[in-house]
Design an enzyme around this catalytic site. Structure first.
Site, short mmCIF file in Angstrom:
data_model
loop_
_atom_site.label_atom_id
_atom_site.label_comp_id
_atom_site.label_asym_id
_atom_site.label_seq_id
_atom_site.Cartn_x
_atom_site.Cartn_y
_atom_site.Cartn_z
N SER A 61 1.17 -8.62 3.81
CA SER A 61 0.98 -7.13 3.52
C SER A 61 0.37 -6.97 2.02
O SER A 61 0.30 -7.88 1.10
CB SER A 61 2.58 -6.66 3.20
N1 SAH Z 1 6.26 -9.97 5.61
C1 SAH Z 1 5.10 -10.48 5.59
C2 SAH Z 1 4.19 -9.50 6.71
C3 SAH Z 1 3.57 -10.17 7.93
S1 SAH Z 1 3.06 -9.43 9.08
C4 SAH Z 1 4.25 -10.83 4.41
O1 SAH Z 1 4.69 -10.55 3.45
O2 SAH Z 1 3.22 -11.77 4.91
C5 SAH Z 1 4.36 -9.00 10.17
C6 SAH Z 1 4.90 -10.39 10.75
O3 SAH Z 1 5.98 -9.77 11.66
C7 SAH Z 1 3.83 -11.21 11.51
O4 SAH Z 1 4.04 -12.39 11.19
C8 SAH Z 1 4.48 -11.07 13.21
O5 SAH Z 1 4.31 -12.14 13.80
C9 SAH Z 1 5.88 -10.84 12.66
N2 SAH Z 1 6.61 -9.99 13.81
C10 SAH Z 1 6.25 -9.06 14.63
N3 SAH Z 1 7.06 -8.59 15.81
C11 SAH Z 1 8.40 -9.39 15.36
C12 SAH Z 1 9.75 -9.60 15.92
N4 SAH Z 1 9.92 -8.92 16.83
N5 SAH Z 1 10.27 -10.31 15.30
C13 SAH Z 1 9.91 -11.30 14.37
N6 SAH Z 1 8.82 -11.24 13.64
C14 SAH Z 1 7.91 -10.23 14.10
#
Ligand code: SAH
Length: 222
Positions: A72
């Site tokens: 993010s």
């Molecule tokens: N908080 C992260 C953002 C990563 S993008 C950071 O700071 O880097 C969002 C993430 O959510 C991705 O890695 C994706 O695989 C995950 N994601 C999407 N749907 C999900 C679900 N149902 N349960 C767990 N993770 C999920």
């Protein structure tokens, strides 16, 4: 095995100076919580992205982390963290849905007692768990699971933060909020407009929702 030598201090484009510039930019964009800004200035974001992108780690942008996912944007991490901390009783036990690179979890860790974070992509879960351990984040617990079910074994939470966007708020996340707790979540269609919502569980068990800004997140996948 570690992916690279852990240069937590950083040098050049990853130095404290470069990080301070990021903090100034976040201030200009309206982030007011000094504790959050302080943590952002100390968190080694360059170690949570691919080595090839380390020099861009302190730009205020989202960056690819593989598997079609992104780390993010610092502004949005700061904003969501600020919203999570707002209010009289700072949350102690926090659930994050979407571990990704671990950056949001790493920013939360010094500000709350315990962070539980759930990721559904196994290689990402493994790599991030390893780096967070190497960086000695002892109050972060990582889980491989579908976070749209929350994390029933550890519920209720003082706050829940979702860093992937569902089209509709998963009921389990609402149910796993303690009384007075907040869910911070981007909601909306992929490619369309998503809104950052703060949903609070009231004393009488009802929920109030406040819409904040328009945002863009990867989808929350079941
Ligand atoms: N908080 C992260 C953002 C990563 S993008 C950071 O700071 O880097 C969002 C993430 O959510 C991705 O890695 C994706 O695989 C995950 N994601 C999407 N749907 C999900 C679900 N149902 N349960 C767990 N993770 C999920």
């Amino acid at each position: 095995m570690l992916p690279r030598k852990l240069d937590v201090q950083g040098i050049g484009m990853t130095s404290q100076r470069t990080r301070n510039r990021l903090v100034e930019r976040l201030r200009e964009k309206g982030i007011r919580n000094e504790a959050v800004l302080q943590v952002i200035s100390k968190t080694p974001r360059h170690l949570l992205v691919d080595e090839a992108l380390a020099s861009r780690a302190y730009e205020d942008t989202a960056l690819p982390i593989g598997h079609g996912q992104t780390i993010s944007q610092p502004y949005i991490v700061a904003r969501m963290t600020e919203l999570l901390l707002a209010g009289e009783n700072p949350p102690r036990k926090v659930l994050e849905v979407g571990t990704g690179s671990g950056y949001q979890a790493a920013v939360l860790a010094p500000l709350v007692d315990k962070v539980f974070t759930v990721e559904r992509i196994e290689p990402l879960y493994r790599a991030t768990r390893e780096i967070l351990q190497a960086l000695d984040y002892r109050n972060i617990r990582t889980y491989l699971s579908d976070g749209s079910w929350g994390l029933a074994s550890e519920a209720p939470f003082d706050a829940i933060i979702a860093t992937a966007a569902p089209e509709e708020v998963p009921p389990a996340l609402l149910e796993q909020l303690a009384i007075g707790a907040k869910l911070i979540i981007p909601v909306g269609k992929q490619g369309g407009l998503q809104w950052l919502q703060v949903i609070t569980r009231m004393d009488d068990g009802t929920y109030t929702t406040v819409d904040h800004e328009a945002v863009q997140f990867v989808p929350m996948i079941k």
